[in-house]
Design an enzyme around this catalytic site. Structure first.
Site, PDB file in Angstrom:
ATOM      1  N   LYS A 195      47.904  38.010  43.795  1.00  0.00           N
ATOM      2  CA  LYS A 195      46.782  38.033  42.850  1.00  0.00           C
ATOM      3  C   LYS A 195      47.200  37.266  41.605  1.00  0.00           C
ATOM      4  O   LYS A 195      48.165  37.618  40.933  1.00  0.00           O
ATOM      5  CB  LYS A 195      46.427  39.474  42.503  1.00  0.00           C
ATOM      6  CG  LYS A 195      45.358  39.561  41.416  1.00  0.00           C
ATOM      7  CD  LYS A 195      44.864  40.969  41.199  1.00  0.00           C
ATOM      8  CE  LYS A 195      43.846  40.988  40.063  1.00  0.00           C
ATOM      9  NZ  LYS A 195      43.276  42.319  39.857  1.00  0.00           N
ATOM     10  N   LYS A 248      43.961  36.256  46.165  1.00  0.00           N
ATOM     11  CA  LYS A 248      42.871  36.329  45.193  1.00  0.00           C
ATOM     12  C   LYS A 248      43.184  35.496  43.974  1.00  0.00           C
ATOM     13  O   LYS A 248      44.288  35.640  43.443  1.00  0.00           O
ATOM     14  CB  LYS A 248      42.689  37.797  44.782  1.00  0.00           C
ATOM     15  CG  LYS A 248      41.663  38.034  43.714  1.00  0.00           C
ATOM     16  CD  LYS A 248      41.641  39.478  43.324  1.00  0.00           C
ATOM     17  CE  LYS A 248      40.755  39.608  42.089  1.00  0.00           C
ATOM     18  NZ  LYS A 248      40.887  40.863  41.461  1.00  0.00           N
TER      19      LYS A 248
HETATM   20  C1  PBG Z   1      41.072  45.010  38.704  1.00  0.00           C
HETATM   21  C2  PBG Z   1      40.353  43.922  39.404  1.00  0.00           C
HETATM   22  C3  PBG Z   1      39.873  42.703  38.888  1.00  0.00           C
HETATM   23  C4  PBG Z   1      39.188  42.077  39.932  1.00  0.00           C
HETATM   24  C5  PBG Z   1      39.313  42.894  41.036  1.00  0.00           C
HETATM   25  N1  PBG Z   1      40.041  44.015  40.699  1.00  0.00           N
HETATM   26  C6  PBG Z   1      39.906  42.158  37.528  1.00  0.00           C
HETATM   27  C7  PBG Z   1      41.152  41.683  36.906  1.00  0.00           C
HETATM   28  O1  PBG Z   1      42.228  41.673  37.492  1.00  0.00           O
HETATM   29  O2  PBG Z   1      41.037  41.346  35.739  1.00  0.00           O
HETATM   30  C8  PBG Z   1      38.462  40.767  39.818  1.00  0.00           C
HETATM   31  C9  PBG Z   1      37.401  40.541  40.834  1.00  0.00           C
HETATM   32  C10 PBG Z   1      36.450  39.458  40.522  1.00  0.00           C
HETATM   33  O3  PBG Z   1      36.614  38.648  39.590  1.00  0.00           O
HETATM   34  O4  PBG Z   1      35.448  39.385  41.257  1.00  0.00           O
HETATM   35  N2  PBG Z   1      42.326  44.724  38.260  1.00  0.00           N
END
Ligand code: PBG
Length: 322
Positions: A195, A248
């Site tokens: 991520k 992601k």
């Molecule tokens: C929680 C989380 C996030 C997303 C999914 N889980 C936000 C982040 O990390 O700031 C983002 C998903 C999206 O942008 O559609 N940590």
């Protein structure tokens, strides 16, 4: 000389031929629909930064879940927007928290649908960071217990899969241990393994009200230029007990997704995130691109690169058209 013996256009002449040689086919079964859940009743509030996306109260999210299952989509992933936040993110593992109530309601009303829950603290902390703070730093090890307890509370509510998205080191192992200790050996872990600290999460943070109050997430999420490091992250999460891995965002990281596909024989998920979705919707609203076609092309590319599961805000629209 291969030309004119070889003519690639022969198999592109009409839709029947194209369809016969098509290598990748998107199906509703590939998709996971993300859902935002808010307090209250009768609420279906549009999210301004994500055209077509709403935030539902629990009673409404159940109706939406039924539609999702009817479209042949096997799973939803839930994000909670709690009424109250504090430094410890107390709402995250509350038995009657927003995600726990939504999970129970969906599991009861639509048992065939797989409920995945996002396990993170950022939606529940007043500071908006994904773990507990020590000064202005996110403190890794004390955060693990909070995340594990959140995952257990989701399992207790009926989640089949928990998906930690916090990027703390060691959280998959901590969650696996806690799930097993509480009798949830069968609840699977989908690790947001690779991520990245991405600008494409902007619209999500509006929807989830989870933008960090200060600083950013670069101290725990991955640095976008790094590729080999993603394989290390994924290998570690597998060693810690992850059942599935996630990359992601998706489109800007298709190389990472292809690496993951080649390197690991576990199911690979990709998250087509809020910014990726909203860019297409915004351009389509202005008449600059054909929205539905662009969306399908984007999501098919994610499957072509190697994703078994695609989390996308366009899941219902796509499933309805496929
Ligand atoms: C929680 C989380 C996030 C997303 C999914 N889980 C936000 C982040 O990390 O700031 C983002 C998903 C999206 O942008 O559609 N940590």
């Amino acid at each position: 000389m291969s030309f004119p013996i070889t003519r690639m256009r022969r198999l592109r002449r009409n839709e029947t031929l194209r369809s016969m040689v098509r290598e990748t086919r998107l199906a509703p079964a590939d998709l996971v629909q993300p859902l935002f859940v808010v307090e209250g009743t009768g609420r279906r509030d549009a999210v301004a930064s994500m055209p077509g996306v709403h935030r539902y109260s629990v009673d409404q999210v159940v109706l939406e879940a039924k539609r999702i299952a009817d479209l042949g989509i096997p799973a939803v992933i839930l994000f909670g927007v709690p009424a109250q936040k504090d430094a410890r993110g107390s709402g995250a593992d509350h038995a009657d928290g927003i995600v726990q109530r939504a999970t129970r309601a969906i599991a009861e009303a639509v048992p065939a649908l797989c409920v995945i829950t996002d396990v993170c603290l950022c939606e529940y902390t007043s500071h908006g960071h994904c773990g507990l703070l020590d000064g202005e730093q996110v403190d890794n090890d004390p955060s693990l217990e909070r995340l594990a307890s959140t995952a257990v509370s989701h399992a207790r509510a009926g989640a089949s899969i928990v998906a930690p998205s916090d990027m703390m080191d060691g959280r998959v192992a901590a969650i696996r241990r806690a799930l097993d200790a509480n009798g949830f050996e069968d609840v699977a872990i989908l690790a947001y393994a690779a991520k990245y600290a991405s600008a494409f999460y902007g619209p999500f943070r509006d929807a989830a009200e989870s933008a960090p109050e200060f600083g950013d997430r670069r101290g725990y999420q991955m640095d976008p230029p790094n590729r080999r490091e993603a394989l290390r992250e994924m290998r570690l999460d597998l060693e810690e007990g992850a059942d599935m891995l996630m990359v992601k965002p998706a489109l800007p990281y298709l190389d990472i997704l292809a690496d993951a596909r080649r390197s690991f024989d576990v199911p690979i998920a990709a998250y087509h995130v809020s910014g990726e979705y909203s860019m297409i919707q915004a351009a389509a609203e202005r008449g600059w691109i054909d929205g539905p076609r662009a969306m399908e092309e984007a999501v098919v590319s994610i499957k072509r690169a190697g994703a078994d599961l695609i989390l996308t805000y366009a899941a219902m629209d796509l499933a309805a058209r496929l």
